[in-house]
Motif scaffolding. Structure first.
Motif, PDB file in Angstrom:
ATOM      1  N   HIS A   1       6.372  -3.205  -3.538  1.00  0.00           N
ATOM      2  CA  HIS A   1       5.452  -2.002  -3.588  1.00  0.00           C
ATOM      3  C   HIS A   1       6.392  -0.661  -4.054  1.00  0.00           C
ATOM      4  CE1 HIS A   1       1.380  -4.069  -1.964  1.00  0.00           C
ATOM      5  NE2 HIS A   1       1.643  -3.662  -3.176  1.00  0.00           N
TER       6      HIS A   1
ATOM      7  N   ASP B   1       4.810  -5.198   5.531  1.00  0.00           N
ATOM      8  CA  ASP B   1       3.454  -5.117   5.475  1.00  0.00           C
ATOM      9  C   ASP B   1       2.728  -6.369   5.825  1.00  0.00           C
ATOM     10  OD1 ASP B   1       2.887  -2.411   4.933  1.00  0.00           O
ATOM     11  OD2 ASP B   1       3.206  -2.610   2.700  1.00  0.00           O
TER      12      ASP B   1
ATOM     13  N   HIS C   1       8.930  -6.604  -0.108  1.00  0.00           N
ATOM     14  CA  HIS C   1       8.057  -6.821  -1.347  1.00  0.00           C
ATOM     15  C   HIS C   1       7.925  -5.728  -2.368  1.00  0.00           C
ATOM     16  CE1 HIS C   1       5.570  -3.979   1.393  1.00  0.00           C
ATOM     17  NE2 HIS C   1       4.747  -3.952   0.314  1.00  0.00           N
TER      18      HIS C   1
ATOM     19  N   ARG D   1       7.907   1.317  -1.157  1.00  0.00           N
ATOM     20  CA  ARG D   1       9.145   0.876  -0.412  1.00  0.00           C
ATOM     21  C   ARG D   1      10.322   0.560  -1.169  1.00  0.00           C
ATOM     22  NH1 ARG D   1       6.894  -0.461   4.820  1.00  0.00           N
ATOM     23  NH2 ARG D   1       4.599  -0.165   4.359  1.00  0.00           N
TER      24      ARG D   1
ATOM     25  N   HIS E   1       0.475 -10.240   2.035  1.00  0.00           N
ATOM     26  CA  HIS E   1       0.220  -8.890   1.539  1.00  0.00           C
ATOM     27  C   HIS E   1       0.536  -8.761  -0.057  1.00  0.00           C
ATOM     28  CE1 HIS E   1       0.519  -4.355   1.534  1.00  0.00           C
ATOM     29  NE2 HIS E   1       1.639  -4.651   0.875  1.00  0.00           N
TER      30      HIS E   1
HETATM   31 ZN    ZN Z   1       2.961  -2.772   0.651  1.00  0.00          ZN
END
Ligand code: ZN
Length: 320
Positions: free
Chosen positions: A82, A185, A80, A85, A166
């Motif tokens: 974020h 996540d 994803h 990450r 998430h």
């Molecule tokens: Zn995350």
């Protein structure tokens, strides 16, 4: 009572990192509740799963991986958008970065604000932040699923979207032959959930059902240890679901009776703390989580963008 320090801004202690070999050529690096990463060996290449917050942090993971294999990293899969990450991606020097369609959209829409927000919340993860060359742009995206042939007798790696969770664009990586699932996540094992950009209803129902249906024998979640064996895997998935359901119930009750956000936060904190309060990032996440549940109940479907300023406002209102 003294005000709680903002998010994880005072969490500066180094964590112990452990590289686990989950099956032949399947690796996970866990770090006592810090974000996990993984790697999968093909016949003559590697697939990396997640990139960490900075190139320096990513290189440290690659050094550990190099004790096991020197194959080049061909694909980098981002579960994803974020920042913690994705922003270390340049260290992998890959041919292709892969993510979900919505992850690309979210990076375009809010990548920079998310970077600033996460840097403020978790400064320790951003080792040598000046080494980040800019936002990370996935070159290949998909809406439902994508398969990578690992070559030889290694089988395949299936990248699958399981629904909104998430974030709007989480994908998991599944090894059907080895029965190992990299869940990002969408599942946390004994770490608190961050749900500030989440879709609580979808996540706690169909999305987690789909994650569970893989029947994994080992699961690498976003944070925390790797549960092994079907029972432990299912327990981690159900523990994730129960965190979400408690939030929906507690925030929902206060919202329905016309109470305040602060009351919703306190009711949720009280309900979750006995079971989850000692887990990593619980105090950090909860204000942002409750705010997002509240927004959903207000009919805000697409998550509002977190900025460094909005982070502080919500924190001061709920944890201050
Ligand atoms: Zn995350």
């Amino acid at each position: 009572m003294a005000a709680k320090p903002f998010a994880s801004s005072t969490d500066l202690g180094e964590k112990t990192e452990t590289l686990e070999v989950l099956a032949d050529g399947v690796y996970a690096l866990t770090a006592e509740g810090d974000p996990n990463v993984g790697a999968i060996e093909g016949e003559d290449f590697l697939v990396a799963f997640e990139a960490r917050a900075t190139p320096v942090a990513a290189r440290d993971w690659l050094d550990k991986l190099r004790e096991h294999t020197d194959k080049p990293v061909k694909y980098l899969v981002l579960s994803h958008y974020h920042a913690v990450r994705v922003l270390g991606a340049s260290a992998f020097d890959v041919e292709v970065i892969i993510a979900h369609d919505n992850t690309w959209k979210l990076i375009k829409e809010r990548g920079k604000q998310d970077w600033d927000s996460e840097f403020g919340r978790m400064p320790r993860l951003f080792r040598e932040p000046d080494t980040i060359p800019g936002l990370t742009w996935p070159e290949v995206t998909f809406s439902d699923s994508m398969t990578i042939d690992l070559g030889g007798a290694r089988g395949k790696l299936v990248l699958q979207y399981c629904g909104r969770g998430h974030t709007a664009g989480d994908i998991v990586a599944w090894l059907p032959r080895q029965k190992v699932l990299f869940a990002g996540d969408l599942v946390e094992a004994e770490a608190a959930l961050y749900t500030g950009d989440a879709f609580h209803t979808d996540w706690s129902t169909g999305t987690l059902d789909r994650v569970k249906a893989f029947g994994a024998e080992a699961l690498v979640g976003g944070r925390g240890a790797v549960p092994r064996g079907r029972e432990a895997v299912d327990a981690a998935i159900e523990q994730t679901r129960s965190f979400l359901l408690v939030m929906r119930e507690k925030v929902g009750a206060v919202h329905a009776r016309g109470g305040s956000l602060k009351e919703a936060f306190e009711a949720t904190h009280q309900a979750l703390a006995p079971k989850f309060g000692a887990w990593p990032i619980f105090e950090h996440c909860l204000p942002f989580d409750v705010q997002r549940v509240w927004d959903e109940l207000d009919g805000i479907d697409w998550p509002r963008i977190w900025t460094a300023e909005r982070d502080r406002e919500v924190w001061d209102e709920l944890q201050g």
